[in-house]
Scaffold this motif. Structure first.
Motif, PDB file in Angstrom:
ATOM      1  N   ASP A 118       0.888  -1.171   0.000  1.00 60.80           N
ATOM      2  CA  ASP A 118       0.000   0.000   0.000  1.00 60.80           C
ATOM      3  C   ASP A 118       0.921   1.214   0.000  1.00 60.80           C
ATOM      4  OD1 ASP A 118      -1.389   2.264   1.106  1.00 60.80           O
ATOM      5  OD2 ASP A 118      -2.737   0.981   2.269  1.00 60.80           O
ATOM      6  N   TYR A 314     -11.351   7.039   8.926  1.00 62.81           N
ATOM      7  CA  TYR A 314     -10.144   6.483   8.312  1.00 62.81           C
ATOM      8  C   TYR A 314      -9.883   5.086   8.880  1.00 62.81           C
ATOM      9  CZ  TYR A 314      -5.187   6.858   6.782  1.00 62.81           C
ATOM     10  OH  TYR A 314      -3.952   6.695   6.195  1.00 62.81           O
ATOM     11  N   ASP A 318      -9.628   1.321   7.118  1.00 61.41           N
ATOM     12  CA  ASP A 318      -8.432   0.483   7.173  1.00 61.41           C
ATOM     13  C   ASP A 318      -8.736  -0.916   7.697  1.00 61.41           C
ATOM     14  OD1 ASP A 318      -6.032   1.338   6.010  1.00 61.41           O
ATOM     15  OD2 ASP A 318      -5.919   3.003   7.431  1.00 61.41           O
TER      16      ASP A 318
HETATM   17  N1  ARG Z   1      -4.259   8.851   2.104  1.00 61.37           N
HETATM   18  C1  ARG Z   1      -3.418   8.756   3.253  1.00 61.37           C
HETATM   19  C2  ARG Z   1      -2.569  10.003   3.397  1.00 61.37           C
HETATM   20  O1  ARG Z   1      -2.377  10.731   2.468  1.00 61.37           O
HETATM   21  C3  ARG Z   1      -2.482   7.570   3.192  1.00 61.37           C
HETATM   22  C4  ARG Z   1      -3.145   6.226   3.139  1.00 61.37           C
HETATM   23  C5  ARG Z   1      -2.234   5.133   3.539  1.00 61.37           C
HETATM   24  N2  ARG Z   1      -2.851   3.836   3.511  1.00 61.37           N
HETATM   25  C6  ARG Z   1      -3.755   3.390   4.371  1.00 61.37           C
HETATM   26  N3  ARG Z   1      -4.185   2.156   4.230  1.00 61.37           N
HETATM   27  N4  ARG Z   1      -4.243   4.109   5.359  1.00 61.37           N
HETATM   28  O2  ARG Z   1      -2.065  10.245   4.482  1.00 61.37           O
END
Ligand code: ARG
Length: 578
Positions: A118, A314, A318
């Motif tokens: 990821d 968030y 996850d």
């Molecule tokens: N979109 C998030 C950011 O910019 C990062 C995501 C990372 N991956 C996850 N599975 N949370 O901080």
């Protein structure tokens, strides 16, 4: 061939043959100085403790028992019982010839595992900024290295494409489209667009309500709203793709598995956590109390999975992602690359997911944190006016700066060639500067040092590669059809040959720890070993006999291929000439 592994196997066999207990440790390290040979086996001391005998006596027994015929030509016992291993020059020569003949530099692939990586994962509400540079570059190097070693890698670009901020963005976009603007134009600068929407949200009567209404409609799957959302996402993804292309990063659209993709599963996740008694209601919200992360007073950490208004977070996403990756993708390992500030989030998420049985115990979940990119003032990297630095602009600047440098150095390049060299050196510099630092610390972004032709930089290595290639041009020899015996005679030949055989060791560390800087250090040391070799051991001079010349050309060929492959795995392009 993995020499370290070969030696280890031989010493393990020796320990068995002298009747050592099965749990006897087998520490085998690289020697710190050439006088001590190439490797050192330090198992005698540990074994001495275990079976209560003198370490030196045991070392003697091990030396007598170990079968290194044709591999080492000298074993010596030093100090309390270190065993120094001097590799046989003929063995090194044979290994060199095999390395040149192999299209994988004699590096065997591993038992394949399924690895989800990821990385990049930008937030689509805004333009990709320098905060996403490290995850994108480091992640891509890790992915390429894993694939080279035979693993099945599933890239997951966990883009931030969902959430309440899309309400205000969609309301703003809808107004722009009503006023006959084209989406691509309206969204050509996402930073500006976001700022405008935010100002309206804070100041304009009724806009905030409309924005909230959009959130509700978006979550309810309202068709017109979804269409608007798709438009927004499409344009924003295209912005990211532009950056990926410039960066020579392997992510494509099919790797996108954004937050929105888990939307339908979030209610199930929360319900399941509740059924299992892991999540409980607390002041209207659904939370998990984590005793294992309690503070000093013994208050458990609170991990929210659903807000009191019903909204998800968030963290909920996850958790759903973990279930998908372990259940559907069957990931043996999951690597996540984000900056260190999210470390606690992933720690908590893993605890909750394991409690809920969303992963099997043998499936690993590895957050690979990294430090921040700082400006030369030691503060988070910003534009002169204090704004976030757009990645696309930063990369353009790198190429412009490289072009100036190249113009000063090279004279016999055409205009088109110079542009290509500038692109490869400029982008390579930015990427390598990042990759070559231990990711766990912050690092200072500095144009001059990253574009320098000296030191552990992309230009130094790219140039070193062209220097090796120029030897083959001068000799008028095709590097790929070269086949000659290698004799390792001079000290510099030996150092270079050993270095060449150690690439697999660097790769293995990168695989386990997701630290590409180890491969950077390796390739830098290799290039430096080559330079010393080239100075001490002439190749094309008239007084060099043919056998020596061919043997040294073989070493040069192995070096060229190793530098190229290392840089390839790091995502750095090379040129034959610059
Ligand atoms: N979109 C998030 C950011 O910019 C990062 C995501 C990372 N991956 C996850 N599975 N949370 O901080």
């Amino acid at each position: 061939m993995n020499i370290q592994q070969l030696l280890l196997d031989k010493f393990k066999a020796a320990l068995v043959s002298i009747g050592a207990p099965e749990n006897a440790p087998t520490p085998l390290t690289r020697s710190t100085r050439p006088e001590f040979g190439e490797y050192q086996f330090n198992g005698a001391m540990a074994l001495a403790k275990l079976i209560k005998q003198k370490p030196r006596d045991i070392a003697e027994k091990i030396v007598a028992a170990v079968d290194l015929d044709g591999i080492a030509d000298k074993l010596e016992i030093a100090g309390p019982g270190f065993i120094n291993i001097h590799l046989h020059p003929e063995f090194l020569g044979q290994q060199m010839a095999a390395l040149v003949a192999s299209d994988r530099l004699s590096i065997e692939p591993q038992q394949p595992k399924t690895v989800v990586v990821d990385y990049s994962s930008p937030n689509l509400a805004k333009e990709m900024h320098v905060g996403h540079l490290r995850t994108t570059i480091i992640g891509d190097a890790v992915v390429k290295t894993l694939e080279f070693m035979g693993h099945k890698v599933i890239r997951q670009n966990h883009m931030g494409d969902w959430g309440t901020q899309f309400g205000m963005l969609l309301a703003h976009l809808s107004d722009k489209l009503q006023a006959n603007e084209v989406a691509e134009t309206a969204l050509s600068d996402l930073e500006d667009f976001y700022r405008e929407a935010k100002v309206r949200f804070d100041e304009e009567d009724g806009f905030a309500d409309r924005a909230r209404d959009y959130v509700v409609r978006l979550q309810g799957g309202d068709e017109q709203c979804m269409q608007l959302w798709h438009r927004f996402i499409d344009v924003s993804v295209a912005h990211s793709e532009e950056v990926y292309k410039k960066l020579n990063v392997s992510l494509t659209r099919k790797d996108i598995m954004g937050e929105s993709a888990y939307n339908d599963d979030l209610a199930n996740v929360v319900a399941e956590l509740q059924e299992k008694g892991i999540a409980v209601e607390d002041q209207g919200a659904k939370v998990v109390f984590l005793e294992e992360l309690a503070d000093k007073e013994g208050n458990p950490a609170v991990y929210i999975v659903q807000k009191s208004g019903g909204g998800y977070l968030y963290s909920t996403t996850d958790l759903a992602a973990i279930r998908y990756r372990s259940g559907v993708l069957k990931a043996d390992r999951t690597l996540i690359l984000t900056d260190a500030r999210q470390a606690l989030h992933f720690k908590q998420t893993e605890i909750v997911a394991r409690k809920a049985g969303f992963m099997l115990p043998e499936q690993s979940y590895e957050h690979c944190p990294f430090g921040m990119m700082l400006g030369s003032d030691g503060k988070p990297f910003k534009t002169r006016s204090g704004g976030t630095v757009k990645l696309a602009e930063l990369l353009d600047e790198a190429v412009e700066r490289a072009e100036k440098l190249i113009a000063e150095r090279s004279t016999d390049l055409s205009e088109a060639e110079r542009k290509e060299v500038a692109r490869i050196v400029g982008i390579g510099s930015v990427k390598y500067a990042d990759l070559s630092k231990n990711r766990s610390t912050d690092y200072m972004f500095n144009w001059d040092s990253m574009l320098s032709f000296e030191g552990n930089t992309a230009p130094y290595l790219q140039y070193a590669y062209t220097r090796v290639m120029s030897i083959f041009r001068k000799a008028d020899v095709d590097l790929n059809s070269l086949d000659a015996p290698v004799s390792v005679v001079e000290m510099q030949e030996r150092t270079l040959a050993v270095k060449l055989l150690q690439m697999v060791e660097a790769i293995n560390v990168v695989l386990v720890e997701a630290t590409p800087h180890v491969l950077c250090t390796y390739v830098y040391e290799l290039a430096s070993a080559f330079m010393s070799f080239y100075e001490a051991c002439p190749i094309l001079k008239d007084d060099v006999d043919e056998a020596t010349r061919n043997s040294r050309l073989m070493l040069a060929a192995a070096t060229a291929n190793s530098i190229k492959l290392s840089l390839e795995l790091l995502g750095i392009e090379t040129l034959d000439k610059m």
